[in-house]
Design an enzyme around this catalytic site. Structure first.
Site, short mmCIF file in Angstrom:
data_model
loop_
_atom_site.label_atom_id
_atom_site.label_comp_id
_atom_site.label_asym_id
_atom_site.label_seq_id
_atom_site.Cartn_x
_atom_site.Cartn_y
_atom_site.Cartn_z
N HIS A 43 -69.17 -10.99 102.21
CA HIS A 43 -70.57 -10.96 102.65
C HIS A 43 -71.17 -10.65 101.41
O HIS A 43 -71.77 -9.55 101.17
CB HIS A 43 -70.91 -9.98 103.62
CG HIS A 43 -72.24 -10.07 104.31
ND1 HIS A 43 -72.45 -9.97 105.78
CD2 HIS A 43 -73.53 -10.61 103.92
CE1 HIS A 43 -73.89 -10.13 105.99
NE2 HIS A 43 -74.31 -10.55 104.77
N GLU A 70 -69.80 -14.79 104.65
CA GLU A 70 -71.02 -14.78 105.83
C GLU A 70 -72.17 -14.33 104.96
O GLU A 70 -72.04 -13.66 103.98
CB GLU A 70 -70.71 -13.76 106.80
CG GLU A 70 -70.04 -12.35 106.22
CD GLU A 70 -69.70 -11.25 107.61
OE1 GLU A 70 -68.96 -11.96 108.64
OE2 GLU A 70 -69.95 -10.22 107.38
N HIS A 190 -68.06 -6.55 114.02
CA HIS A 190 -68.98 -5.47 113.75
C HIS A 190 -68.66 -4.34 114.53
O HIS A 190 -68.94 -4.28 115.88
CB HIS A 190 -70.42 -5.90 114.03
CG HIS A 190 -71.59 -4.97 113.06
ND1 HIS A 190 -71.76 -5.26 111.80
CD2 HIS A 190 -71.75 -3.84 113.32
CE1 HIS A 190 -72.76 -4.36 111.26
NE2 HIS A 190 -72.55 -3.37 112.03
N HIS A 214 -65.25 -2.10 107.96
CA HIS A 214 -65.44 -0.69 107.67
C HIS A 214 -64.44 -0.11 108.18
O HIS A 214 -63.90 1.12 107.53
CB HIS A 214 -66.96 -0.43 108.21
CG HIS A 214 -67.40 0.83 107.73
ND1 HIS A 214 -67.64 1.39 106.60
CD2 HIS A 214 -67.47 2.09 108.55
CE1 HIS A 214 -68.29 2.63 106.66
NE2 HIS A 214 -67.76 3.06 107.94
#
Length: 237
Positions: A43, A70, A190, A214
Site C-alpha cells: 500500500h 492498494e 483490516h 499489522h
C-alpha cells in the site's frame, strides 16, 4: 480456498526507521511466498512512509503468486499501477494524513469517479477490488462501477469480536451475501488476526482473499515468519 495475502508495509516501516535496506522488503516478500502465502499486498502512500513506489517496481518481477497494490487512486498511483500491472488493484479512499485506512468508499456518491478508474485498470487487464464498509448498498454500487471484487473493511468486526462476535459478524455476512448474489468476488482486510480470523472465515467461507499485515508482522516478532504464516493458513483451513 481463501487465499492469504501478506501486507508487507510494516517491514518497510521498520527499514525506513533506520535507513539502509535492513530488513530487505524484497527478501521478506520471497520468504512469505516460500512459507505458503498466496499473495503479497503493498500500500504505497504519496509520502512513502513505508512502501515506496520504487519498492513496488522492484517487487513486481519477483512475486510468483499474486500481487495486490492498494491505495487512493490519485494520478501518480494510477500511473504506477498501469506501469507494473499487478494481479489486483484495491481502491482505498485514504487521505495523505491518515495513519491507516479507516473507512471504505461511498460507492454511490463516487459512482462516476470509480467507474472511470475501474474501467482504466480493467482495460489494462488488472483485477479491480473496491474497499468498502459492510453495507449491501455499497456492494450494489461497487457492482455498478464495474468492479470485479469488493474488499470489506473489517475493523468494526475486529473491534466488536471480543464483546459479541455474532453481532460483530452480522453486517459482514449480509454484505458478503449481497456480493455473492451479484457475482462479485469477495476480499476482506483490516485488523484481522489469529484471534478473529477463523470465526470470520467460518461464517463467510466463500471469501476469496484476506489481506493481513499489522497483526501478522506483530505475531512474527514472537513466533517467526514461517510459523506465523502457517498458523494464519491454518485459521483459513
Amino acid at each position: 480456498m481463501t487465499k492469504l495475502s501478506v501486507n508487507i508495509n510494516k517491514i518497510a516501516t521498520l527499514r525506513n526507521a533506520r535507513g539502509g535496506n535492513n530488513p530487505d522488503v524484497q527478501s521478506v516478500a520471497r520468504y512469505c511466498e516460500m512459507y505458503g502465502a498466496e499473495g503479497i499486498t503493498v500500500h504505497p502512500r504519496p509520502d512513502e512512509r513505508h512502501i515506496r513506489y520504487s519498492d513496488v517496481r522492484l517487487l513486481r518481477p519477483l512475486i510468483t503468486t499474486e500481487m495486490n497494490i492498494e491505495g487512493n487512486p490519485i494520478d501518480s498511483f494510477q500511473k504506477l499501477v498501469c506501469e507494473v500491472k499487478p494481479t489486483q488493484v484495491t481502491l482505498v479512499p485514504d487521505g495523505n494524513d491518515q495513519i491507516t485506512s479507516n473507512h471504505g468508499w461511498d460507492t454511490r456518491t463516487n459512482e462516476c469517479l470509480l467507474t472511470d478508474i475501474v474501467g482504466r485498470f480493467r482495460e489494462e487487464g488488472i483485477r479491480v477490488s473496491i474497499f468498502i464498509d459492510a453495507d449491501p448498498v455499497m456492494v450494489e454500487y461497487a457492482k455498478r462501477c464495474g468492479a470485479d471484487r469488493v474488499e470489506l473493511y473489517t475493523e468494526p468486526y475486529a473491534s466488536g469480536y471480543a464483546t459479541d462476535r455474532e453481532k460483530a459478524i452480522a453486517p459482514f455476512v449480509a454484505a458478503a451475501e449481497e456480493a455473492r448474489s451479484l457475482g462479485l468476488g469477495l476480499n476482506a482486510g483490516h485488523d484481522l488476526s489469529l484471534e478473529n480470523l477463523h470465526f470470520f472465515h467460518k461464517r463467510i467461507p466463500w471469501t476469496d482473499e484476506v489481506s493481513i499485515g499489522h497483526a501478522l508482522i506483530c505475531d512474527a516478532l514472537f513466533m517467526g515468519l514461517k510459523e506465523t504464516i502457517r498458523q494464519y493458513l491454518q485459521a483459513l483451513s
